[in-house]
Design a protein around this motif. Structure first.
Motif, PDB file in Angstrom:
ATOM      1  N   GLY A 376       1.623  -6.143  -0.604  1.00  0.00           N
ATOM      2  CA  GLY A 376       2.945  -5.802  -1.113  1.00  0.00           C
ATOM      3  C   GLY A 376       3.727  -6.954  -1.703  1.00  0.00           C
ATOM      4  N   ALA A 377       3.059  -7.973  -2.158  1.00  0.00           N
ATOM      5  CA  ALA A 377       3.704  -9.085  -2.857  1.00  0.00           C
ATOM      6  C   ALA A 377       4.855  -9.672  -2.065  1.00  0.00           C
ATOM      7  CB  ALA A 377       4.162  -8.650  -4.240  1.00  0.00           C
ATOM      8  N   GLY A 378       4.608  -9.954  -0.771  1.00  0.00           N
ATOM      9  CA  GLY A 378       5.608 -10.671   0.007  1.00  0.00           C
ATOM     10  C   GLY A 378       6.474  -9.807   0.884  1.00  0.00           C
ATOM     11  N   TYR A 379       6.272  -8.507   0.906  1.00  0.00           N
ATOM     12  CA  TYR A 379       7.116  -7.613   1.697  1.00  0.00           C
ATOM     13  C   TYR A 379       6.464  -7.291   3.036  1.00  0.00           C
ATOM     14  CZ  TYR A 379       9.972  -7.017  -2.431  1.00  0.00           C
ATOM     15  OH  TYR A 379      10.803  -7.253  -3.498  1.00  0.00           O
ATOM     16  N   PHE A 380       7.303  -7.003   4.041  1.00  0.00           N
ATOM     17  CA  PHE A 380       6.829  -6.566   5.349  1.00  0.00           C
ATOM     18  C   PHE A 380       7.708  -5.422   5.824  1.00  0.00           C
ATOM     19  CE2 PHE A 380      10.091  -9.682   6.226  1.00  0.00           C
ATOM     20  CZ  PHE A 380      10.796  -9.140   7.273  1.00  0.00           C
ATOM     21  N   TRP A 381       7.243  -4.729   6.869  1.00  0.00           N
ATOM     22  CA  TRP A 381       7.968  -3.567   7.385  1.00  0.00           C
ATOM     23  C   TRP A 381       8.671  -3.953   8.679  1.00  0.00           C
ATOM     24  CZ3 TRP A 381       8.968   0.935   5.111  1.00  0.00           C
ATOM     25  CH2 TRP A 381       9.514   1.971   5.881  1.00  0.00           C
ATOM     26  N   ASP A 382       9.988  -3.645   8.720  1.00  0.00           N
ATOM     27  CA  ASP A 382      10.773  -3.890   9.931  1.00  0.00           C
ATOM     28  C   ASP A 382      11.308  -2.549  10.427  1.00  0.00           C
ATOM     29  OD1 ASP A 382      12.492  -4.587  11.953  1.00  0.00           O
ATOM     30  OD2 ASP A 382      13.470  -6.196  10.850  1.00  0.00           O
ATOM     31  N   PRO A 383      10.810  -2.042  11.569  1.00  0.00           N
ATOM     32  CA  PRO A 383      11.228  -0.728  12.066  1.00  0.00           C
ATOM     33  C   PRO A 383      12.655  -0.708  12.587  1.00  0.00           C
ATOM     34  CG  PRO A 383       9.799  -1.797  13.660  1.00  0.00           C
ATOM     35  CD  PRO A 383       9.816  -2.670  12.458  1.00  0.00           C
ATOM     36  N   GLY A 387      16.307   2.437  10.187  1.00  0.00           N
ATOM     37  CA  GLY A 387      15.257   3.379  10.559  1.00  0.00           C
ATOM     38  C   GLY A 387      13.886   3.009  10.052  1.00  0.00           C
ATOM     39  N   GLY A 388      13.757   1.789   9.652  1.00  0.00           N
ATOM     40  CA  GLY A 388      12.478   1.314   9.108  1.00  0.00           C
ATOM     41  C   GLY A 388      12.624   0.962   7.644  1.00  0.00           C
ATOM     42  N   SER A 389      12.404  -0.311   7.302  1.00  0.00           N
ATOM     43  CA  SER A 389      12.610  -0.768   5.924  1.00  0.00           C
ATOM     44  C   SER A 389      11.541  -1.748   5.498  1.00  0.00           C
ATOM     45  CB  SER A 389      13.993  -1.450   5.793  1.00  0.00           C
ATOM     46  OG  SER A 389      15.036  -0.540   6.020  1.00  0.00           O
ATOM     47  N   LEU A 390      11.296  -1.730   4.197  1.00  0.00           N
ATOM     48  CA  LEU A 390      10.423  -2.715   3.570  1.00  0.00           C
ATOM     49  C   LEU A 390      11.291  -3.919   3.222  1.00  0.00           C
ATOM     50  CD1 LEU A 390       7.449  -2.976   2.669  1.00  0.00           C
ATOM     51  CD2 LEU A 390       8.160  -2.193   0.404  1.00  0.00           C
ATOM     52  N   MET A 391      10.949  -5.113   3.760  1.00  0.00           N
ATOM     53  CA  MET A 391      11.843  -6.258   3.711  1.00  0.00           C
ATOM     54  C   MET A 391      11.183  -7.468   3.046  1.00  0.00           C
ATOM     55  SD  MET A 391      14.413  -4.956   5.450  1.00  0.00           S
ATOM     56  CE  MET A 391      15.442  -6.362   5.908  1.00  0.00           C
ATOM     57  N   LEU A 392      12.028  -8.383   2.601  1.00  0.00           N
ATOM     58  CA  LEU A 392      11.591  -9.675   2.080  1.00  0.00           C
ATOM     59  C   LEU A 392      12.596 -10.727   2.520  1.00  0.00           C
ATOM     60  CD1 LEU A 392      10.171 -10.668  -1.355  1.00  0.00           C
ATOM     61  CD2 LEU A 392      12.267 -11.781  -0.595  1.00  0.00           C
ATOM     62  N   GLY A 471       1.932  -5.055  14.106  1.00  0.00           N
ATOM     63  CA  GLY A 471       1.024  -4.026  13.635  1.00  0.00           C
ATOM     64  C   GLY A 471       1.130  -3.897  12.137  1.00  0.00           C
ATOM     65  N   THR A 472       0.747  -2.735  11.607  1.00  0.00           N
ATOM     66  CA  THR A 472       0.866  -2.462  10.174  1.00  0.00           C
ATOM     67  C   THR A 472       1.484  -1.094   9.959  1.00  0.00           C
ATOM     68  OG1 THR A 472      -1.356  -1.514  10.065  1.00  0.00           O
ATOM     69  CG2 THR A 472      -1.145  -3.885   9.626  1.00  0.00           C
ATOM     70  N   TYR A 473       2.078  -0.905   8.793  1.00  0.00           N
ATOM     71  CA  TYR A 473       2.676   0.371   8.413  1.00  0.00           C
ATOM     72  C   TYR A 473       2.422   0.568   6.926  1.00  0.00           C
ATOM     73  CZ  TYR A 473       6.150   4.067   7.643  1.00  0.00           C
ATOM     74  OH  TYR A 473       6.784   5.248   7.308  1.00  0.00           O
ATOM     75  N   SER A 474       1.596   1.537   6.583  1.00  0.00           N
ATOM     76  CA  SER A 474       1.229   1.827   5.185  1.00  0.00           C
ATOM     77  C   SER A 474       0.687   0.592   4.476  1.00  0.00           C
ATOM     78  CB  SER A 474       2.438   2.397   4.424  1.00  0.00           C
ATOM     79  OG  SER A 474       2.849   3.626   4.976  1.00  0.00           O
ATOM     80  N   GLY A 475      -0.081  -0.198   5.216  1.00  0.00           N
ATOM     81  CA  GLY A 475      -0.679  -1.390   4.637  1.00  0.00           C
ATOM     82  C   GLY A 475       0.192  -2.623   4.713  1.00  0.00           C
ATOM     83  N   TYR A 476       1.449  -2.480   5.110  1.00  0.00           N
ATOM     84  CA  TYR A 476       2.344  -3.620   5.234  1.00  0.00           C
ATOM     85  C   TYR A 476       2.369  -4.104   6.681  1.00  0.00           C
ATOM     86  CZ  TYR A 476       4.164  -2.322   0.639  1.00  0.00           C
ATOM     87  OH  TYR A 476       4.278  -2.031  -0.695  1.00  0.00           O
ATOM     88  N   PRO A 477       2.450  -5.432   6.888  1.00  0.00           N
ATOM     89  CA  PRO A 477       2.566  -5.940   8.264  1.00  0.00           C
ATOM     90  C   PRO A 477       3.934  -5.589   8.841  1.00  0.00           C
ATOM     91  CG  PRO A 477       2.831  -7.720   6.705  1.00  0.00           C
ATOM     92  CD  PRO A 477       2.436  -6.518   5.898  1.00  0.00           C
ATOM     93  N   VAL A 478       3.980  -5.436  10.150  1.00  0.00           N
ATOM     94  CA  VAL A 478       5.214  -5.089  10.844  1.00  0.00           C
ATOM     95  C   VAL A 478       5.696  -6.297  11.643  1.00  0.00           C
ATOM     96  CG1 VAL A 478       6.268  -3.582  12.574  1.00  0.00           C
ATOM     97  CG2 VAL A 478       4.569  -2.657  10.966  1.00  0.00           C
ATOM     98  N   PHE A 479       6.967  -6.669  11.433  1.00  0.00           N
ATOM     99  CA  PHE A 479       7.603  -7.750  12.176  1.00  0.00           C
ATOM    100  C   PHE A 479       8.992  -7.293  12.635  1.00  0.00           C
ATOM    101  CE2 PHE A 479       4.705 -10.019   9.350  1.00  0.00           C
ATOM    102  CZ  PHE A 479       4.104 -10.940  10.201  1.00  0.00           C
ATOM    103  N   GLU A 480       9.509  -7.956  13.634  1.00  0.00           N
ATOM    104  CA  GLU A 480      10.914  -7.836  14.020  1.00  0.00           C
ATOM    105  C   GLU A 480      11.501  -9.235  14.003  1.00  0.00           C
ATOM    106  OE1 GLU A 480      11.734  -5.725  17.572  1.00  0.00           O
ATOM    107  OE2 GLU A 480      10.405  -4.064  17.089  1.00  0.00           O
ATOM    108  N   PRO A 481      11.937  -9.710  12.815  1.00  0.00           N
ATOM    109  CA  PRO A 481      12.368 -11.111  12.690  1.00  0.00           C
ATOM    110  C   PRO A 481      13.647 -11.405  13.462  1.00  0.00           C
ATOM    111  CG  PRO A 481      11.880 -10.126  10.540  1.00  0.00           C
ATOM    112  CD  PRO A 481      11.951  -9.001  11.522  1.00  0.00           C
ATOM    113  N   ASN A 482      13.824 -12.670  13.772  1.00  0.00           N
ATOM    114  CA  ASN A 482      15.092 -13.197  14.258  1.00  0.00           C
ATOM    115  C   ASN A 482      15.893 -13.611  13.033  1.00  0.00           C
ATOM    116  OD1 ASN A 482      17.231 -14.522  15.393  1.00  0.00           O
ATOM    117  ND2 ASN A 482      16.019 -16.074  16.438  1.00  0.00           N
ATOM    118  N   TYR A 483      16.636 -12.689  12.462  1.00  0.00           N
ATOM    119  CA  TYR A 483      17.306 -12.944  11.196  1.00  0.00           C
ATOM    120  C   TYR A 483      18.306 -14.085  11.284  1.00  0.00           C
ATOM    121  CZ  TYR A 483      15.208  -8.601   9.567  1.00  0.00           C
ATOM    122  OH  TYR A 483      14.315  -7.630   9.214  1.00  0.00           O
TER     123      TYR A 483
END
Length: 974
Positions: A376-383, A387-392, A471-483
């Motif tokens: 996904g060219a630098g994007y990851f999934w944050d649940p 409610g769950g977003s594709l993030m950069l 984990g992964t979501y639709s091919g994107y890695p899943v993270f919960e960053p410390n923003y």
């Protein structure tokens, strides 16, 4: 030596002009009646007096009595270069009227050849110019222009050791072989100075940065039969920073959108499950307070219209360089030994060493979430977001974090030399002369580029910000960053832990044995003696680009919980590897027939053959030239012939090379309703899609071929005055095409809206060369997948045609007690420039399609020199014609709102020289007297810095140079 009044007028004007800097004749003993001579050794003795009836003019192999011939020749003397305020040979050539094309240079700090300088003659490719030093081919620069093309760099020529430069516009392959399509530039070095000469110069700019220091020394001596000239030049330039110029220090303040700060600390939502609109998310509870000390205290909470809030600064452009930090040393020697009256041995050596440093600033010194580049060219999934977003995430490093950008500049070291050994002479008392010589050139480059180490950098941000992968979501890695942790500066120690330098090597070499037989009096014709020259030459050449092996390697990064990803060793960087060599030989013949007193015919032909990769590539060229002099003040001339360029070693042997860059996805932006003057509002990721580019060589390429002709007139109506006008034409076929990524992306868009026929080869090629991910629908709009990769390979497919006018005026006047006045002017204008990518495609008129060309249509310059006693002064003006503005180049038209042309750019230089004593000349030279900045282009958006085309203009501004030239009396051993 000169037959006609026309030649007298040309020589007299040049003689006046060459005295402009040192009125006491302090520069060189080369006769001003031989301004275009390749053989500028000391005068022959009385036994060879018959040779004085002819000179060897660049553009002909046969000595002749006329200065102006069927081939137009532009001559710039060393004195003229200094009097007109030029600091380097590169400046003198790049500002000449024939150099109308846009070219990359030192301002392009993210290019492959930031440290090299070149030019484009009449808008033709930079590799179409043949460069000679004393009539011998100059070695190629080891780096590749735009990461693809072999070319010559003119940044290493020592200006104080140059006698003059001859420029031959138009195809010259019948005499000089491959590459001589656009023209030939022959740099003639000094062969004699009257006495030991020391030259010291110091320069500075009115607005800061770019200070220059230069020292040179040269001397000649004679010991019996041995004569020698030796010279050295040392130069040191301080860098000029973007912060030194208001036009480049910050983001565009008067663009098509509001001035917008850099995205130094950014969180971007590209897609959310709850339907929240994509945009920036300020996830910092302290509203950028923790980073407010960065960028000199200018880092604050910012807002980008249509996107949202983030932390950024208006001052980030200022840490990049505009001019390089340079240290350079040159050494040169010319030697001859008279064996007897008929044989002379000679040897020349020109050596160049340079160290150059530059930086692109934070534009290429940043981190972003690149873990999912392949998905996904630098994007990851944050649940946890909406409610769950594709993030950069993104963070650009500040000067405080890196310890000052001055301390992390990329460095380049160049060692080059050109050695010639040979013998020349006359066969007894005959009219046959010979010249047999061997030339070896060698250029080695060491590139020390500042790099981000992907493994350590990803590990740092994984530990401090992203956390382990869940984990992964639709091919994107899943993270919960410390923003919140993103909004903290990186310490200098941590920055050093994940950065370093790559070390790459590149080299070129060339060997050539050349033998020439010449007879300027072969037999008599009604107009005089016929002449002939025959040349045989052979040799080999090689190119080797060996990047740091780590640039081609991947590393595996562990993101925890068993999730690993492969990424390039150096983050976001690749290289251009390749190596190859070939042997070659060529045969040339030139015949000159003075059919009548008024009419001379010149015929030349050449056959070149290259043995490369088990195959042979050969090509023949010819030229027919006519000189008609109805009376002795008028010359009518014309040439018709062919030219060619053999595939370069990089064209053939460049291995698959990757690079990383950003490109606007014009097609998807257009479908979303963003094009033209609102293209900057196109949302991420389409406004600047990060992609992987790939290019490679093609060993099956054929020679580029061209049909060329010129015709013109030279008129000398009064003594010491000459006027010339020449019309030039090129029809070039089999040109190697490699379309740029931005052009391909824009072509896709134009094909999608049917501005270009979707069924054309242009459209099918653009779609095939762009690799995209899976498509999707956004707000009911069907979009193509995100751009993942772009391939720009090389093919013999293109046709290019150019018609141009080149004119000049020279006049020297003796004003009695008032002194002497010299006027000079040149003018070039492109009347036609078309380009055809593929045989079935329509030809594109580059003069009316700004999306294809931003070249100047015309350039003109003029100088006025006054000489009186111990004083001389010169006023020089250079007028650059109109060019398309940014929006016109993006939309490829002049009809949409906001498109148009930028006005002419006019620069004035001035100089004054005073000789307080006979052997001392003191000079003041001023470049850009009125401190003119580039014409401001307000069609750039507010998200860009430097609202001007850096391939056409520079913001260097007014510069001053103080120079002292001292002669120590007679030379040693004289």
């Amino acid at each position: 030596m000169i037959k006609s009044k026309l030649a007298v007028a040309v020589v007299a004007a040049l003689a006046f002009g060459s005295a402009a800097v040192h009125a006491q004749d302090t520069q060189t003993s080369t006769s001003t009646t031989q301004p275009q001579s390749q053989n500028t050794d000391q005068a022959p003795n009385a036994k060879n007096a018959k040779k004085l009836q002819a000179v060897t003019v660049t553009g002909s192999l046969i000595p002749q009595t006329q200065i102006e011939t069927a081939t137009p020749v532009i001559t710039i003397t060393a004195d003229q270069m200094k009097a007109r305020g030029f600091a380097t040979v590169a400046q003198a050539l790049q500002q000449a009227s024939f150099a109308t094309g846009s070219v990359q240079g030192m301002q392009d700090t993210n290019s492959f050849t930031t440290n090299a300088e070149t030019l484009s003659m009449f808008g033709l490719p930079v590799g179409f110019v043949k460069y000679l030093v004393d009539g011998r081919p100059m070695g190629s620069f080891p780096g590749l222009y735009n990461g693809s093309d072999t070319f010559n760099s003119i940044s290493g020529i020592p200006m104080d050791l140059v006698d003059h430069i001859d420029i031959l516009p138009g195809g010259q392959s019948s005499l000089y072989g491959s590459d001589a399509i656009a023209g030939v530039i022959n740099i003639v070095l000094k062969k004699h100075v009257d006495a030991p000469t020391l030259d010291v110069r110091y320069g500075w700019t009115a607005d800061g940065g770019g200070a220059n220091r230069r020292v040179s020394f040269a001397d000649s001596f004679t010991l019996g039969k041995w004569t020698s000239l030796y010279g050295v030049q040392f130069e040191n330039d301080s860098p000029m920073w973007r912060r030194d110029r208001s036009i480049t220090s910050t983001f565009n303040t008067h663009g098509t959108s509001p001035e917008t700060a850099s995205r130094d600390y950014l969180v971007l939502t590209a897609y959310s499950n709850d339907g929240t609109a994509p945009g920036y998310q300020l996830m910092d509870p302290d509203n950028c307070a923790n980073v407010s000390s960065q960028w000199g205290g200018t880092e604050t909470k910012q807002y980008r219209k249509g996107s949202g809030y983030y932390c950024g600064s208006m001052d980030t452009p200022g840490v990049g360089t505009l001019q390089l930090a340079t240290k350079q040393a040159n050494a040169y020697t010319h030697n001859t030994f008279d064996v007897n009256d008929n044989v002379q041995l000679y040897g020349d050596l020109l050596y160049n060493y340079s160290e150059k440093k530059s930086t692109n600033g934070s534009s290429t010194t940043w981190w972003g979430t690149s873990v999912a580049t392949t998905q996904g060219a630098g994007y990851f999934w944050d649940p946890t977001v909406h409610g769950g977003s594709l993030m950069l995430l993104q963070h650009a490093f500040s000067p405080e974090e890196v310890g000052g950008y001055r301390n992390i500049m990329s460095k380049e070291y160049e060692n080059s030399y050109m050695l010639t050994l040979g013998a020349r002479g006359t066969f007894g008392q005959s009219n046959w002369d010979y010249d047999l010589g061997f030339t070896h050139s060698d250029d080695q480059l060491i590139d020390r580029s500042f790099q981000r180490l992907a493994g350590p950098m990803e590990a740092y941000f994984s530990k401090h910000v992203l956390g382990p992968q869940l984990g992964t979501y639709s091919g994107y890695p899943v993270f919960e960053p410390n923003y919140a942790a993103l909004y903290n500066p990186v310490s200098q120690a941590d920055f050093k832990s994940f950065t370093g330098y790559s070390t790459s090597h590149a080299k070129t070499w060339d060997n050539m044995v050349r033998g020439q037989l010449t007879n300027a009096s072969l037999f008599s014709l009604p107009g005089g003696d016929a002449g002939v020259a025959v040349v045989l030459e052979g040799g080999n050449q090689g190119w080797d680009s060996s990047p740091d092996p780590r640039l081609m390697q991947n590393v595996t990064i562990d993101y925890g919980n068993g999730f690993t990803y492969d990424t390039p060793y150096y983050w976001g960087t690749s290289a251009t590897p390749g190596a190859g060599h070939r042997s070659r030989w060529a045969a040339t013949t030139e015949l000159k027939f003075p059919l009548l007193q008024q009419l001379t015919l010149d015929v030349s032909g050449r056959y070149d053959s290259y043995a490369v990769g088990g195959t042979t590539v050969s090509h023949g060229t010819y030229n027919l030239g006519l000189e008609y002099r109805p009376f002795d003040t008028l010359l009518l001339r014309g040439r018709y012939g062919t030219a060619f360029k053999v595939p370069t070693l990089s064209d053939e042997f460049q291995r698959p090379s990757n690079y990383y860059n950003g490109v606007t996805d014009y097609l998807n932006c257009g479908r979303l309703g963003y094009s033209g003057d609102n293209i900057d509002a196109c949302p991420s990721p389409y406004n600047s899609t990060q992609y992987k580019g790939t290019t490679f060589g093609n060993p099956g390429l054929k020679p580029i071929t061209a049909t060329v002709w010129t015709y013109g007139v030279v008129w000398a109506p009064v003594e010491r005055m000459s006027v010339s006008v020449d019309y030039l034409h090129w029809d070039i076929n089999n040109e190697v095409a490699q379309v740029g990524a931005d052009t391909l992306s824009n072509t896709e868009y134009l094909c999608d809206i049917k501005t270009i026929d979707p069924n054309s080869t242009t459209c099918s090629t653009a779609f095939n060369l762009i690799t995209r991910g899976p498509g999707k629908t956004v707000n009911g709009v069907p979009l193509l997948g995100q751009i993942m990769g772009i391939t720009t390979n090389k093919m013999n497919v293109a046709n290019e045609q150019v018609n141009a006018i080149n004119a000049s005026f020279n006049y020297g006047m003796d004003a009695g007690g008032f002194g002497k006045l010299v006027w000079a002017a040149t003018y070039s204008d492109l009347l036609k420039h078309t380009y055809q990518d593929y045989p079935l495609d329509p030809k594109i008129d580059l003069l009316r399609h700004p999306g294809w060309s931003t070249d100047f249509k015309s350039k003109a310059n003029a100088s006025l020199t006054w000489l009186k006693g111990d004083w001389s002064t010169t006023l020089y003006v250079n007028r650059y014609g109109q060019t398309p503005n940014y929006l016109a180049s993006q939309l490829d038209n002049y009809t949409d709102k906001g498109t148009g042309k930028l006005g002419a750019w006019i620069l004035w230089n001035a100089s004054v020289t005073y000789n307080p004593i006979k052997n001392l000349a003191l000079s003041l030279q001023i470049q850009n007297v009125f401190n003119k900045m580039p014409p401001v282009d307000n069609s750039y958006p507010g998200t860009t810095w430097g609202p001007y085309n850096s391939d056409n203009y520079n913001p260097f501004g007014r510069a001053f140079f103080l120079e002292a030239n001292y002669k120590f009396g007679q030379g040693f051993g004289s």
